[in-house]
Design an enzyme around this catalytic site. Structure first.
Site, short mmCIF file in Angstrom:
data_model
loop_
_atom_site.label_atom_id
_atom_site.label_comp_id
_atom_site.label_asym_id
_atom_site.label_seq_id
_atom_site.Cartn_x
_atom_site.Cartn_y
_atom_site.Cartn_z
N GLU A 60 0.81 -1.21 0.00
CA GLU A 60 0.00 0.00 0.00
C GLU A 60 0.85 1.27 0.00
OE1 GLU A 60 -4.30 -0.76 1.59
OE2 GLU A 60 -2.91 -0.85 3.28
N CYS A 107 3.27 8.60 1.01
CA CYS A 107 3.70 7.66 2.06
C CYS A 107 3.96 6.30 1.41
CB CYS A 107 2.62 7.57 3.13
SG CYS A 107 3.03 6.40 4.46
N CYS A 137 4.91 -6.25 8.18
CA CYS A 137 5.91 -5.70 9.10
C CYS A 137 6.20 -6.72 10.20
CB CYS A 137 5.40 -4.39 9.72
SG CYS A 137 6.63 -3.57 10.76
N CYS A 141 4.18 -3.82 16.69
CA CYS A 141 3.66 -2.77 17.56
C CYS A 141 2.17 -3.02 17.81
CB CYS A 141 3.86 -1.40 16.93
SG CYS A 141 5.59 -0.96 16.66
N CYS A 154 -0.80 -0.97 15.89
CA CYS A 154 -0.66 -0.80 14.44
C CYS A 154 -1.31 -1.97 13.70
CB CYS A 154 0.81 -0.68 14.07
SG CYS A 154 1.10 -0.51 12.29
N CYS A 160 -2.16 6.87 9.55
CA CYS A 160 -0.98 6.26 10.18
C CYS A 160 -1.40 5.06 11.03
CB CYS A 160 -0.29 7.30 11.05
SG CYS A 160 1.20 6.71 11.86
#
Length: 339
Positions: free
Chosen positions: A83, A96, A103, A107, A110, A331
């Protein structure tokens, strides 16, 4: 490919300036097919196209927000998808980009972390996101001057410092005056705090600005929210930040995601101010962007404002306005959601 690599794939016997023609066509004119390089002889175009391909990402789906943000789901050559987000604002845009598919950092606030890591992106796949979005939105029109300025933030899917060789190669291409032609001032990389790689990044001749995803004011809380802290401790991270070689025009950026009732107290704000007090920096506050599978809540606006007021007594502190919330483009929301 960088210019030196392009020279190696040109048909034998061709003059060196042919590589420069191809390089400019790729990164400035943003051609979609090698046979479109009109200033190359026809036979060279055909030979080049026979042995190489552009490998630009292909649009899988585009999502449009009511605030003008666009989220792109892009397909890569092996069928993986990644993305990229365009955030228009005023006379400039921010793109971005992702550095990995998924990932590995985990976290807890997220949505991308819920995917795990599928693989890292190549330098071409990182630059390809920029070229695709630039072409789709007319961000740069070479030959007619720049129509709109744009910035790049490496804050999409992935931990950029765990793919540092490809990230730095992409930055060199993006910042090459004969390539995309950006400046280092307009590219920012965000990391969860991979300390050895922060030191390596600081030694790179061409490098983006650095942002540290902080998100907690104590070791214990950061370990809960960002398990990577168990390997790279908060105290050591702050020492690495103090030692980071900032350029004369540069400030280190700290990003802090505020989770309602978790890390957003006045005491947290005072501890954050103390952590960053002796660093040439600024702090960006991000009220949690919620999503499925995230067990936290967005703090009230007055709580965010109180946190900002305390921190900015010590260092500049800003509240980042969320963009693209209605299309899961903000975000921490990138998870290939098809809504």
């Amino acid at each position: 490919m960088e210019l030196s690599e392009l020279r190696q794939v040109l048909p034998a016997g061709e003059p060196a300036y042919r590589a420069e023609q191809v390089y400019r066509a790729l990164y400035q004119q943003k051609i979609q097919d090698l046979v479109q390089i009109s200033n190359l002889p026809g036979r060279v175009r055909l030979e080049l196209a026979a042995q190489a391909e552009l490998g630009l990402p292909v649009l899988d789906r585009r999502f449009e927000s009511t605030d003008g943000t666009r989220r792109y789901l892009l397909s890569l050559a092996d069928g993986k998808t990644v993305e990229t987000v365009l955030m228009p604002e005023g006379d400039r845009d921010t793109v971005c980009v992702s550095s990995q598919v998924g990932c590995p950092v985990d976290c807890k606030f997220c949505m991308t972390a819920l995917m795990g890591l599928e693989r890292s992106l190549t330098a071409g796949e990182i630059v390809g996101q920029v070229l695709f979005v630039a072409h789709d939105n007319g961000l740069l029109e070479y030959g007619a001057g720049e129509t709109r300025r744009f910035n790049i933030v490496m804050m999409g899917m992935g931990e950029p410092l765990l793919n540092l060789p490809n990230v730095l190669k992409a930055v060199r291409i993006l910042c090459d005056p004969h390539g995309v032609g950006m400046t280092e001032r307009r590219i920012t990389l965000s990391t969860s705090g991979i300390i050895p790689k922060i030191e390596e990044l600081g030694k790179a001749e061409v490098r983006p600005k650095l942002a540290i995803s902080l998100n907690a004011s104590t070791e214990e809380m950061r370990q809960q929210l960002m398990p990577i802290t168990k390997k790279w401790h908060l105290k050591d991270l702050m020492e690495a930040c103090r030692a980071y070689p900032l350029r004369p025009w540069e400030k280190l950026m700290f990003e802090y995601v505020l989770l309602g009732g978790v890390n957003d107290t006045d005491d947290d704000a005072r501890r954050v101010a103390k952590l960053v007090a002796n660093i040439n920096c600024k702090v960006n506050l991000i009220a949690l962007n919620p999503g499925p599978g995230i067990p936290y809540e967005t703090p009230a606006p007055e709580r965010v404002a109180s946190f900002q007021e305390i921190v900015r007594r010590t260092v500049p502190c800003f509240i980042r306005r969320p963009r693209g919330l209605d299309i899961f483009a903000a975000c921490g929301q990138l998870k290939r959601n098809n809504a």
